[in-house]
Design a protein around this motif. Structure first.
Motif, short mmCIF file in Angstrom:
data_model
loop_
_atom_site.label_atom_id
_atom_site.label_comp_id
_atom_site.label_asym_id
_atom_site.label_seq_id
_atom_site.Cartn_x
_atom_site.Cartn_y
_atom_site.Cartn_z
N VAL A 119 71.12 26.45 38.34
CA VAL A 119 70.11 27.45 38.26
C VAL A 119 70.54 28.61 37.59
O VAL A 119 71.16 29.52 38.01
N VAL A 120 70.15 28.63 36.24
CA VAL A 120 70.51 29.81 35.42
C VAL A 120 69.50 30.89 35.43
O VAL A 120 68.44 30.50 34.83
N LEU A 121 69.63 32.03 36.10
CA LEU A 121 68.57 32.87 36.28
C LEU A 121 69.36 34.06 35.71
O LEU A 121 69.80 34.74 36.62
N THR A 131 68.10 37.99 33.11
CA THR A 131 67.03 38.68 33.10
C THR A 131 66.02 38.18 32.47
O THR A 131 64.62 38.46 32.65
N ASN A 132 66.19 37.40 31.46
CA ASN A 132 65.19 36.65 30.35
C ASN A 132 64.25 35.68 31.26
O ASN A 132 63.08 35.71 31.41
N VAL A 133 65.03 34.73 31.78
CA VAL A 133 64.28 33.91 33.01
C VAL A 133 63.58 34.39 34.00
O VAL A 133 62.41 34.08 34.36
N ARG A 134 64.12 35.50 34.72
CA ARG A 134 63.52 36.26 35.69
C ARG A 134 62.14 36.86 35.19
O ARG A 134 60.92 36.66 35.91
N ARG A 135 62.14 37.31 33.88
CA ARG A 135 60.86 37.94 33.41
C ARG A 135 60.15 36.69 33.05
O ARG A 135 58.56 36.89 33.40
N ALA A 168 65.55 44.29 42.17
CA ALA A 168 66.86 43.41 42.61
C ALA A 168 66.35 41.76 42.59
O ALA A 168 65.22 41.68 43.21
N GLN A 169 67.17 41.12 42.33
CA GLN A 169 66.87 39.77 42.37
C GLN A 169 66.77 39.16 44.18
O GLN A 169 67.77 39.66 44.82
N THR A 170 65.86 38.55 44.43
CA THR A 170 65.93 38.22 45.80
C THR A 170 66.43 36.58 45.93
O THR A 170 66.22 35.88 45.27
N ARG A 171 66.63 36.19 47.13
CA ARG A 171 66.85 34.91 47.61
C ARG A 171 65.78 33.81 47.24
O ARG A 171 65.89 32.86 46.80
N ALA A 172 64.52 34.40 47.67
CA ALA A 172 63.21 33.51 47.43
C ALA A 172 63.01 33.26 45.74
O ALA A 172 62.72 32.11 45.47
N GLU A 173 63.39 34.16 45.17
CA GLU A 173 63.54 34.28 43.81
C GLU A 173 64.30 32.99 43.23
O GLU A 173 63.83 32.19 42.42
N VAL A 174 65.55 32.94 43.70
CA VAL A 174 66.46 32.00 43.26
C VAL A 174 65.94 30.66 43.71
O VAL A 174 66.04 29.65 42.88
N GLU A 175 65.32 30.59 44.93
CA GLU A 175 64.99 29.13 45.48
C GLU A 175 63.70 28.80 44.63
O GLU A 175 63.37 27.73 44.15
N ARG A 176 62.83 29.78 44.23
CA ARG A 176 61.86 29.35 43.51
C ARG A 176 62.20 28.74 41.97
O ARG A 176 61.60 27.91 41.53
N ALA A 177 63.28 29.65 41.40
CA ALA A 177 63.80 29.07 40.17
C ALA A 177 64.45 27.61 40.25
O ALA A 177 64.40 26.98 39.39
N ALA A 178 65.10 27.57 41.45
CA ALA A 178 65.87 26.08 41.58
C ALA A 178 64.60 25.11 41.71
O ALA A 178 65.05 24.06 41.25
N ALA A 179 63.64 25.49 42.31
CA ALA A 179 62.67 24.32 42.37
C ALA A 179 62.14 23.85 41.04
O ALA A 179 61.56 22.61 40.85
N LEU A 180 62.18 24.70 40.12
CA LEU A 180 61.56 24.50 38.69
C LEU A 180 62.79 23.53 38.04
O LEU A 180 62.28 23.08 36.79
N VAL A 181 63.87 23.46 38.29
CA VAL A 181 64.92 22.99 37.35
C VAL A 181 64.90 21.36 37.55
O VAL A 181 64.94 20.96 38.80
#
Length: 328
Positions: free
Chosen positions: A166-168, A170-174, A189-202
Motif C-alpha cells: 500500500v504505497v500511500l 502525498t500524490n496518491v492521497r491527493r 494528517a493521514q488517518t487509519r481509515a485513509e490507509v484502509e481505503r487505499a489498501a482496498a483499492l490495491v
DNA sequence: AAACCGGGGCC
DNA sequence: GGCCCAGGTTT
C-alpha cells in the motif's frame, strides 16, 4: 452525509488480472468510466510515465531505496542529477557504508534535511551488517532500517521488488481525496481509515499492485497536481467526485500552516552546514559566527547539529576557541 | 497529535 | 510572499 462516491473500490472488479499488456493500448481515450479506476490509471501511466533513472531496467533495489530517501520532501527535478552522481560514486550499500561521512554530507549538498543523508549511510551499514549487503524485501525488515518509514518501506517493496504494497504518499492521497472523496486536498494528517481505503483499492496480485502504485503516484505528480490540476488530461475526469462536485475549495485550508523559514533555527542550521561543506579544513568558531549574527540562535543551531551527529567539535588547546567540521 | 527538520521554484 | 514537494523521527 454525502452521496455515494462516484468511484468506489467495488467498481474496480479486478477482472482479468493478467490480460492487459498485449494488444490494444487504449487507442484514444483512457477515460472510459466502465473500466475500473485502477485500469484507467495504469493505462494512462503506460503512455505518460516519465523516464526516470531509478525506474530503468538496470536499476537495483539499493538504487530504488536511495531514490526514495532523496525524494522525501525533495522534488524529482532536484533529485535526479544528485541520484546519478551518488549512484555513480557509491553503487552499493557496502560502498556507501565505507565512505567518510563528510564525503556523504558534501555529496548530499543542498537536497535539504541532511539528517536523511546520515540515516541513509546508517541504513547502508545495517544492510551490510545484518542483511549481507542485500536490501531486504519484507515489510518489518525494511521498517527497521534507519530513515525508512511506512511510505518508503512500501515504495521499496513495490518499486524494487515488484511486491504488493500500500504505497500511500502525498500524490496518491491527493488523487484519492479528489477522485473518491470529492475533496480538493487530503486531510492534513493521514488517518487509519485513509490507509484502509487505499489498501482496498490495491489489486491482489503483486504485478498489478506494483503498477498501480507507480501509476497512481505519477498521476498525482503530473496531472492531479496540488496547485493547478490538469483535469482535461485526467483518465478519471468523467467519474471524479471532486470534478462532479464542481471542484470545491479545500475544506482544511484554515488549518494548514506553512512552515516558517526565514529566521528559523532550520535556516541557521542550513547556513552552518553550507559553510562546513565548503570548507576543506576545520572551521574555527569565530569564522563560524559569520553564518548568523544572533549569538543565542547560532549556538542553539550548532548544539542541535552536534547532537544530531552532523557536526563534530575539535578543541586542540583548552585556551583556544574550538573549531568545527563535518564528521568522519 | 504536534513539532522539528532544508531548500528551491513557481504563482 | 505563500505554497508545495515520492516523509521520518521525536516528544
Amino acid at each position: 452525509m454525502h452521496a455515494a462516491p462516484a468511484l468506489s473500490p467495488t467498481s474496480d472488479a479486478p477482472g482479468a488480472p493478467g490480460s492487459s499488456p498485449d494488444g490494444t493500448a487504449a487507442g484514444t481515450a483512457a477515460d472510459v468510466p466502465e473500466r475500473g479506476v485502477v485500469d484507467r490509471v495504469v493505462s494512462w501511466y503506460d503512455e505518460h510515465a516519465r523516464d526516470l533513472p531509478w525506474r530503468a531496467p538496470d536499476r537495483t533495489p539499493w538504487g530504488v531505496l536511495v531514490s526514495e530517501v532523496m525524494l522525501q520532501q525533495t522534488p524529482v527535478v532536484r533529485v535526479e542529477p544528485a541520484w546519478r552522481a551518488w549512484m555513480g560514486r557509491w553503487p552499493t550499500p557496502a560502498d556507501l557504508a565505507a565512505a567518510p561521512t563528510a564525503d556523504v554530507l558534501r555529496a548530499w549538498d543542498r537536497l535539504g534535511y541532511p539528517r536523511r543523508a546520515l540515516r541513509l549511510q546508517q541504513c547502508a551499514q545495517v544492510v551490510v551488517d545484518r542483511h549481507g549487503g542485500q536490501v531486504p524485501d519484507d515489510e518489518a525488515a525494511l521498517l527497521a532500517l534507519p530513515g525508512i518509514g511506512s511510505y518508503t518501506a512500501a515504495a521499496v517493496r513495490s518499486f524494487a521488488f515488484g511486491r504488493r504494497a500500500v504505497v500511500l504518499d502525498t500524490n496518491v492521497r491527493r488523487v484519492l481525496a479528489r477522485a473518491v472523496d470529492g475533496h480538493a486536498l487530503p486531510a492534513p494528517a493521514q488517518t487509519r481509515a485513509e490507509v484502509e481505503r487505499a489498501a482496498a483499492l490495491v489489486p491482489d496480485d503483486d504485478a498489478s499492485a506494483a503498477r498501480w502504485a507507480q501509476a497512481s503516484m505519477e498521476l498525482g505528480a503530473l496531472v492531479c497536481t496540488a496547485r493547478a490540476p490538469r483535469c482535461d488530461e485526467c483518465p478519471l475526469v468523467s467519474s471524479c467526485a471532486w470534478v462532479a462536485a464542481g471542484r470545491p475549495a479545500d475544506l482544511h485550508a484554515h488549518r494548514r500552516r506553512t512552515q516558517a523559514w526565514a529566521g528559523t533555527d532550520r535556516q541557521v542550521r542550513g547556513r552552518i552546514m553550507a559553510l562546513l561543506r565548503e570548507s576543506p579544513v576545520h572551521v574555527p568558531e569565530p569564522v563560524l559566527d559569520e553564518a548568523w549574527s544572533a549569538t543565542p540562535q547560532r549556538a542553539r543551531a550548532l548544539a542541535g547539529l552536534l547532537a544530531d551527529g552532523l557536526v563534530v567539535e575539535h578543541q586542540p588547546h583548552p585556551d583556544e576557541p574550538p573549531s568545527y567540521a563535518l564528521p568522519g
